[in-house]
Design a protein around this motif. Structure first.
Motif, mmCIF file in Angstrom:
data_model
loop_
_atom_site.group_PDB
_atom_site.id
_atom_site.type_symbol
_atom_site.label_atom_id
_atom_site.label_comp_id
_atom_site.label_asym_id
_atom_site.label_seq_id
_atom_site.Cartn_x
_atom_site.Cartn_y
_atom_site.Cartn_z
ATOM 1 N N GLU A 69 -1.845 3.246 1.885
ATOM 2 C CA GLU A 69 -1.262 3.928 3.041
ATOM 3 C C GLU A 69 -1.201 2.939 4.197
ATOM 4 O OE1 GLU A 69 -5.458 5.972 4.535
ATOM 5 O OE2 GLU A 69 -3.801 7.208 3.800
ATOM 6 N N PRO A 70 -0.343 3.174 5.177
ATOM 7 C CA PRO A 70 -0.236 2.231 6.293
ATOM 8 C C PRO A 70 -1.570 2.029 6.996
ATOM 9 C CG PRO A 70 1.604 3.774 6.311
ATOM 10 C CD PRO A 70 0.653 4.264 5.261
ATOM 11 N N GLY A 71 -1.879 0.764 7.269
ATOM 12 C CA GLY A 71 -3.126 0.418 7.937
ATOM 13 C C GLY A 71 -4.273 0.122 7.003
ATOM 14 N N ALA A 72 -4.081 0.324 5.703
ATOM 15 C CA ALA A 72 -5.166 0.087 4.747
ATOM 16 C C ALA A 72 -5.355 -1.418 4.537
ATOM 17 C CB ALA A 72 -4.863 0.766 3.421
ATOM 18 N N THR A 73 -6.586 -1.811 4.303
ATOM 19 C CA THR A 73 -6.916 -3.198 4.004
ATOM 20 C C THR A 73 -6.864 -3.406 2.492
ATOM 21 O OG1 THR A 73 -8.350 -3.324 5.945
ATOM 22 C CG2 THR A 73 -8.640 -5.009 4.258
ATOM 23 N N ILE A 74 -6.186 -4.461 2.072
ATOM 24 C CA ILE A 74 -5.978 -4.703 0.653
ATOM 25 C C ILE A 74 -6.410 -6.119 0.310
ATOM 26 C CG2 ILE A 74 -3.602 -5.505 0.906
ATOM 27 C CD1 ILE A 74 -2.940 -3.998 -1.670
#
Length: 349
Positions: A80-85
């Motif tokens: 989702e937008p803003g998630a750290t990957i």
């Protein structure tokens, strides 16, 4: 005991006059505040462009676009937008009829080449077996020709018949040898072509990774994220990954300015009530139109302005990515010190 009050006694204040005097003082103070406030507003509004250069900007970072060279449909989205990957982590799962057609085309080509290879191997085997018999027959006809040369009583017709058989045997040998050699060359070429097709097929399947879209780098997922069920043409971004270690501000420098900004100039990035120090790290040799939402709608014909890239100071805490900010660059160090003193005095930092 009766006390006589003398209204004309100067030592006794008149209550009516006192109220009038207090009301008049309040009116004068309010009027002066309004007048000086209006004057101060116009001074600041019209004098600010002579003190510092101000323009909008956007907080951004180095971005990596994740896309596929096929027409795909998103079946699952894990982010989702803003998630750290992390690098190698799965972003989404997709299906692609176009990729299936590509694989089917490779498989069909491999099947056709396999059939052609089988035919050539059969021809080469037959030609190889025929070649031995043709060589034996050629030796017999050659011996007959040699014996014919020693005979003096042979007729012309007989001689022609023997020579015809020898020529036919010689032709059969040459044809078989050529067929064997050419079949060997074509088989080697087809084997090499099969290896290339298998390599391309393996590469296509490896790149598609059974529809699993993986993150090439570690970072933060941007807002431009595809939705589940959405069909995307080839090259359309499925996700954008922002690098949180390389944050900067793209400042759209106004065209109306007294001094051109230079690399190394100190600036202030305004975000809400925060004033974040930074420096101009790069002035890009391109111009663009600032994509401000409200202003973009109100002003259709906005001029393109040059872009300067600003880096924050090492100890500064940058705003959130994709935030809209304003950038101030004072023309002189004196005005910058005065502005900093006023900000500290009123506690606006």
């Amino acid at each position: 005991m009766n006390v006589t009050i003398n209204r004309l006694d100067p030592n006794v204040p008149d209550p009516v006059e006192s109220r009038r005097r207090a009301a008049g003082r309040f009116v004068r103070v309010a009027y002066a505040t309004i007048v000086f406030g209006v004057i101060g507003f116009f001074v600041v509004y019209f004098g600010a462009p002579f003190v510092f250069l101000s323009g909008p900007g956007t907080v951004s970072a180095s971005r990596h676009v994740v896309s596929l060279p096929y027409t795909v449909q998103v079946t699952k989205m894990n982010m989702e937008p803003g998630a750290t990957i992390k690098a190698g982590e799965e972003i989404a799962e997709v299906v692609s009829p176009e990729q299936d057609r590509i694989v089917a085309t490779y498989m069909q080509a491999l099947a056709d080449i396999a059939g052609r290879t089988a035919e050539l191997r059969i021809k080469a085997r037959v030609a190889q077996d025929v070649l031995e018999a043709s060589r034996s027959y050629q030796l017999v006809t050659q011996e007959a020709v040699e014996r014919l040369g020693a005979m003096t009583t042979a007729t012309v017709t007989f001689r022609m018949e023997v020579l015809r058989e020898y020529a036919s045997a010689r032709k059969a040998v040459v044809s078989a040898e050529a067929e064997v050699a050419e079949s060997t060359i074509q088989l080697a070429s087809l084997d090499e072509f099969i290896k290339q097709l298998r390599g391309r097929l393996d590469e296509a399947e490896r790149h598609f990774s059974q529809g699993r879209v993986l993150a090439p780098i570690a970072g933060i997922i941007s807002t431009g994220l595809a939705d589940v069920g959405q069909s995307l043409p080839a090259g359309t971004p499925i996700a954008e990954i922002l690098d949180p270690t390389d944050i900067f501000v793209d400042w759209y420098i106004p065209n109306e300015r007294f001094i051109d900004p230079k690399v190394g100039n100190e600036v202030l990035v305004l975000f809400g009530n925060r004033r974040i120090p930074g420096k101009i790290a790069q002035i890009l040799p391109i111009s663009s139109v600032y994509a401000g939402t409200t202003q973009q709608l109100l002003t259709r014909d906005r001029p393109a302005t040059q872009i300067a890239r600003i880096r924050f100071d090492p100890n500064a805490v940058p705003p959130a990515l994709n935030s809209s900010v304003y950038v101030h660059m004072h023309y002189t160090e004196f005005s910058a010190r005065i502005a900093d003193g006023l900000v500290r005095l009123f506690g606006l930092y």
